[in-house]
Structures are given as C-alpha cells and as structure tokens.
Design an enzyme around this catalytic site. Sequence first.
Site, PDB file in Angstrom:
ATOM      1  CB  CYS A 249      -0.967  -0.025   1.180  1.00 46.35           C
ATOM      2  SG  CYS A 249      -0.184  -0.137   2.785  1.00 46.35           S
ATOM      3  NE  ARG A 254      -3.689   2.502   2.674  1.00 49.29           N
ATOM      4  CZ  ARG A 254      -3.729   3.444   1.729  1.00 49.29           C
ATOM      5  NH1 ARG A 254      -4.880   3.801   1.217  1.00 49.29           N
ATOM      6  NH2 ARG A 254      -2.631   4.020   1.314  1.00 49.29           N
TER       7      ARG A 254
END
Lengths: 295, 145
Positions: A249, A254
């Site tokens: 990410c 994430r």
Amino acid sequence: MTVALPYDSTAKFADYAHPEMIVSTEWVAEHLDDPGLVVAESDEDVLLYDTGHVPGAVKLDWHTELNDPVTRDYVDGAGFARLMSDKGIARDTTLVLYGDRNNWWAAYALWVCSLFGHPDLRLMDGGRSKWIAEDRPLTTEVPHRPHVDYPVIDRDDMQIRAFQDQVLAHLGKPLIDVRSPGEYTGELLHMPDYPQEGALRGGHIPGARSVPWSRAAAEDATFRTRAELEAIYEGEAGLRPDDDVVVYCRIGERSSHTWFVLHHLLGYPRVRNYDGSWTEWGNTVRVPITRGESP
Amino acid sequence: MTAVALHPRLQEIADDFNAVPDSDRLQLLLEFSEDLPQLPDRYAAHHDLLEPVPECQSPLFLAVELDPDATVRLFFDAPQEAPTTRGFAGILHAGLDGLSADEVLATPGEFSSQLGLQELVSPLRLRGMAAMLGRIKRQIRERRG
C-alpha cells in the site's frame, strides 16, 4: 505455564483456512478474565484508546512502539522482547488484537508480531466499532499488568515480509495493490500548498492488480465470508491459492490487512507484505511504474 | 533560524505541551479534543457551509467567520471517534478563535511542530493540523478580498 485458550467455534470462522487466528466479540467478552489472555488495542488514531477501550486491554501503538525510532524498520528482537515484557505479554500468552477502522492497524500490529513468530495471535473480528455497536463495556482505566520476561527472538524477515529488491525480482508474479483507485492509477489529488505525505511519482508497480483493502471488510467491519473473499481475490483479481503473492500500500499498514486475509483466512501459503510500499517505490530512481487503470 | 513569535495564547498552549512528559502530552491533546465546542445550529443544520479538510486522516470540516471589526470566529466539526483530529481542531480553536485577522494570519505555518508531538503522532496527522491552519488563513484572505 497457562492452559491454552479454546478457539472460537463461530460457524463463519470454521470456513476460514486458519480459524484459530480469529475470535468474535462474544468470545472476547466471555474470556476477558481468563489467565493467559491479553487483549491489545491498536488504532490509527493514537488517542482513541484513551477515550475508552475493552476492559483490561493494553494499548499497542504502531507509531511509537512497533517502529524503530531512527531507522525505517521495525523494532529488533530485544526491542520487541522489552515491549512485550512491559505490557505483561509472555511468549505463551494468547494475544488478541483489535482496533479502529476495520482492524486496519490491529492487522498491522498482528503482522509485526508475526515477524517475531509469537505463537498465539488472534484478531477480534469487527474490531473496536463492533464492540461499541454491541454496547459492550468500555473503560478508560489503564491496566497495570505484571512485568514478565519475554524472550529475545530474532525477527524473521524472510517469510512474510518483502523488500524492494525482492519485489523487483518478483515482477511478473502476482502483486496486489490495496490502495484507493486514485492512488493506483496515479491521479494523486495534490493541491497547491497542501502537500500530502507521499511519493514523487504516482501509479503502481507493473503487473499489480487493484483490490482496495477495505473490500475484505463488511459494513460492520467484520471480515467477509470465505466465499465472498474468494469471489473478490480469485474471481475478480485472478489469484490462485498456490500463488506467491506480494501485497503493498503506502507504508505497509493497509496491506497487512490484505496479508491477513490471503494468508490466514484464505490459507495462501506464500504471501509477503512489502512494507516499503509506495512511499519507497514511488520515490526510487529508475524503478518501473505503470500509470492508469491497467495492471 | 529564528522562529516567528507566536501569539501569547498559542505560546501558552505550546508551553503547556512542552512542560509535560510524553504520556501527559497525549492526555493534554485529549482534553483539547473534549473541549472542542459543538457546532452552532446554523452550521450543524447546513453542513455544506463548512469546508472539508481532506489532508486530515479523519473527516474534518471547518468554517471561518470574520466579524465587522475583523475578529476571527472559528468552527470545527470532527467525529468523536477521531480524537486526535478533534484535539488539533481544539488547539486551533483555543489558540486562535477571537483573535484579529492579522494575528491569525501571522501564525507561523509550522506551529503544529512546536507542540512536542512529533514523536507521538504520525507526521501525516501533524500535516493535517498545518492544513487546517492553511485553510483558515486562506479563507480569511478571501473574506478580506
């Protein structure tokens, strides 16, 4: 030695490849006082824990506690041992993590703890928001758990972590970009005078498929069912269970959530999180970049 | 490098933050978050009058009013489950609401880095606070024409 805590027999979990890695809010409520269990909250918002948390839960701060303060890296074995010891977490403790934003940061903390091979790690499905939505108790009281001796374990960066040179060598094999569609295509929303933390170049790693991380979560922040996850990652993104997959990410947080989904819920044996992610790739001289919607 | 002098009200806030150890600093930020005034009805009912601040990692909206005597009035809206963002809004409200337009415009953009929070809060969040200040100043300039 404490007795290992039972697994959560919730029907939805039984379909996952590693149901022992996940527990429900009910299970946590029921086992909160069990010896051998520590619940830890890890949030994107560093003040959230202080506004109220699951009774007895300790705070695990991704920003100040899991990172090395100088080098862009995680704490080393000695640092991790010190952190766990101070929080009263022993090597045989069942450590249940939960947090805000669909367990985004809790999954990140779980991934970092996995680098040290902590044996019994679990994520509380639905995280903080589900606990609160169910009107379960919260407290601002910070527990003082007795200090324990957590052993110094070397961090293993080879199994679930990927570095940039390894990603370069991986080009052509499956990559999942879990950022938002705008970050993936490279249309960064930079406005004059309002720079965002980011990279000099926009786009994605060539060959990476776009599957925003939050698609793995349902409205109530719980993970989607195994069938739903398969439809997304296999049906749409074309992954196969025996694939060697790298996820990334912006700074690797994430993508920890997607790593958890692919590795523990769908059972892919080889999934690595590239924590250098776009803040490294998009700032590196002469690495290949693709712009636009195609992988 | 000489730092631009802060307005005494902001200086007092910065001094308070720097006078306490790390753990109490977050507690102080939490207090600012709790003290952020609620939106008055004229904004609560007309959310479209507020300007979004997308640089903040959690939803934040603000409005700036300029009284005829050039006194600045600030209004913020941020969800309860985003206490850090609320805390930053609370600091700006406590430090700047009621000052003159010139005093607000003279606030250095790097004010957020003078609170001793760099070690505790991610850089992205601190930039969110700088962005709020940047937008407040821009609105004041626009109002004055």
